[in-house]
Design an enzyme around this catalytic site. Structure first.
Site, PDB file in Angstrom:
ATOM      1  N   TYR A 395      14.711 -64.754  15.113  1.00 29.68           N
ATOM      2  CA  TYR A 395      16.157 -64.970  15.057  1.00 29.68           C
ATOM      3  C   TYR A 395      16.794 -64.986  16.450  1.00 29.68           C
ATOM      4  CZ  TYR A 395      16.645 -64.833   9.956  1.00 29.68           C
ATOM      5  OH  TYR A 395      16.584 -65.130   8.620  1.00 29.68           O
ATOM      6  N   GLU A 402      19.429 -72.431  20.430  1.00 33.14           N
ATOM      7  CA  GLU A 402      20.586 -73.203  19.970  1.00 33.14           C
ATOM      8  C   GLU A 402      21.744 -73.106  20.958  1.00 33.14           C
ATOM      9  OE1 GLU A 402      21.660 -72.129  15.955  1.00 33.14           O
ATOM     10  OE2 GLU A 402      19.556 -71.933  15.361  1.00 33.14           O
TER      11      GLU A 402
END
Length: 473
Positions: A395, A402
């Site tokens: 994560y 991103e």
């Protein structure tokens, strides 16, 4: 014997089909009446009420029914009008306006009567209710004295007894009732244990509503306390109107939906596994090639396919909340469109694209097989451990990738032309066109979304893996 000095509790539990139920109820009532009138010692009465009846209910139960109606899945909202075209109306609103008593107090009523049970059934139950209210108020004994009695008359839930589930349609309806939250059908042993405990509570606790010394606001509230109704009072729709939808939902969910979800998750698992393989091959190539050049087509394809998961959540096929699911999927699609539009982000030397692609592929290669096997009731321990452990690394790795890609591409996105994908022009372009737009909007949104999702997964990890450790101990 009516002359015995022992205090007794008489349970009127006999049942027969059709008109015989009325007759046996009258016979039980005649016995009870004689005992109440002639027996010298105390006589307590015990009944089992059915949830498929009309009852006075608490205001909180009525409000909960309204809340469930607002949260009802789309398929339940559509089931009523659609099934109404072919037969009796289904999915009828459960909550009713209150009835105001003489003293101004409001009483809420639920109508859970199942018409298919017939008039004899409900008439027999009315006889039992009448006797319960009368006995608690007091029956005149042979000497003329009125003596109230303890009356235990609790509502038992829908129970999967052999006499019920041997009927194929009833069995299917019971399998589908859990889709109408908070409806639950209980195992026979569970119902017996709970109702037995309530009977002991009523006959031994002087503060129980079964005791006539406890004042009631209305005689019918005797049936409201300690009700084990299985959700019939709080569900969005009338108990008697969810039979057909329950049967249909059982058939669809146990055969069609399960098969569809299993295939969907298997396809996603295969697609992301292939994308992961291509990313690894790109990493080992000499010279190294871009992960997007190698696996971008598959990453994009299966990420767009995941829009179906929003539909799954909206229709109630899965338990995921719609807003959270939509936010996660569209945030990824924003990245897919951005990488497709800003070509420099696809460069093999862009470590952010590597972090994003590898994190996505590894996460989904574990997640989708985990879901697929869960649908068919299989629990693979190593897969469960990977599902609730690797996210600790993947994560943060994915979010870093991103955010890094958006940071590197913010100038091109801010100056995007009309040929840019819609998700680049809206909402990314307006946000990144503002001065310091990345730090004012993108970074805070990612910080909020990441902490929310990460803390949720940490709780799930503790819940799932913690329970496994306890079982092993």
């Amino acid at each position: 014997s009516t002359q015995s000095t022992w205090a007794i509790t008489v349970g009127s539990y006999a049942y027969l089909d059709g008109a015989l139920f009325v007759k046996v109820s009258m016979a039980m009532d005649a016995i009870v009446n004689d005992l109440l009138r002639d027996r010298e010692s105390d006589v307590s009465l015990a009944y089992l009420c059915t949830p498929s009846d009309a009852h006075v209910i608490p205001a909180a139960a009525n409000q909960h029914s309204l809340d469930n109606l607002r949260r009802a899945p789309l398929w339940q909202q559509l089931a009523g009008p659609i099934l109404g075209l072919f037969g009796p109306k289904s999915c009828i609103k459960n909550a009713r306006k209150p009835v105001e008593g003489e003293n101004g107090e409001r009483h809420y009523v639920v109508d859970s009567i199942v018409i298919d049970q017939g008039p004899n059934y409900i008439l027999a139950k009315r006889l039992q209710h009448w006797r319960a209210v009368l006995a608690r108020h007091g029956v005149h004994k042979s000497d003329g004295e009125r003596k109230p009695s303890i009356v235990s008359t609790n509502i038992a839930p829908s129970t999967s007894t052999v006499s019920v589930v041997h009927n194929r349609m009833f069995a299917l309806a019971y399998k589908g009732m859990h889709n109408f939250k908070p409806m639950e059908v209980f195992d026979q042993k569970t119902s017996q244990a709970v109702m037995g405990a309530l009977l002991i509570h009523d006959t031994r606790n002087p503060y129980s509503v079964a005791n006539p010394s406890v004042k009631l606001s209305n005689p019918l509230t005797l049936f409201s306390e300690n009700s084990f109704h299985g959700g019939a009072w709080r569900t969005a729709y009338k108990f008697g109107s969810i039979g057909a939808p329950s049967v249909i939902s059982a058939i669809i969910s146990n055969y069609i939906v399960k098969s569809y979800l299993c295939v969907y998750n298997a396809v996603q698992a295969a697609g992301w596994s292939w994308a992961l393989y291509l990313c690894i091959m790109a990493l080992t190539n000499n010279p190294r090639t871009s992960p997007w050049d190698s696996a971008g087509y598959f990453i994009s394809t299966f990420q767009w396919l995941s829009i179906a998961e929003i539909v799954h959540a909206a229709l109630g096929l899965v338990r995921s909340p719609v807003p959270t699911t939509a936010m996660q999927i569209f945030s990824r699609l924003l990245l897919v469109c951005s990488v497709e539009y800003v070509k420099p982000l696809q460069d093999s030397n862009n470590y952010f694209i590597w972090a994003m692609c590898l994190a996505w592929c590894l996460t989904e290669t574990i997640r989708y097989p985990f879901y697929c096997l869960g649908i068919i009731g299989k629990n693979v321990k190593i897969l469960t451990w990977l599902r609730y452990t690797l996210f600790l690394i993947l994560y943060p790795m994915g979010v870093t990738g991103e955010m890094g890609c958006l940071y590197l591409g913010q100038n091109q996105i801010a100056n995007a032309t009309t040929d840019a994908p819609l998700l680049v022009r809206l909402p990314l372009q307006p946000l990144l066109s503002c001065p310091c737009g990345y730090w004012l909007f993108i970074a805070p949104m990612y910080a909020f979304g990441f902490t929310t999702l990460y803390s949720y997964m940490l709780k799930q990890r503790k819940k799932v893996l913690g329970n496994r450790k306890k079982k092993q101990e």
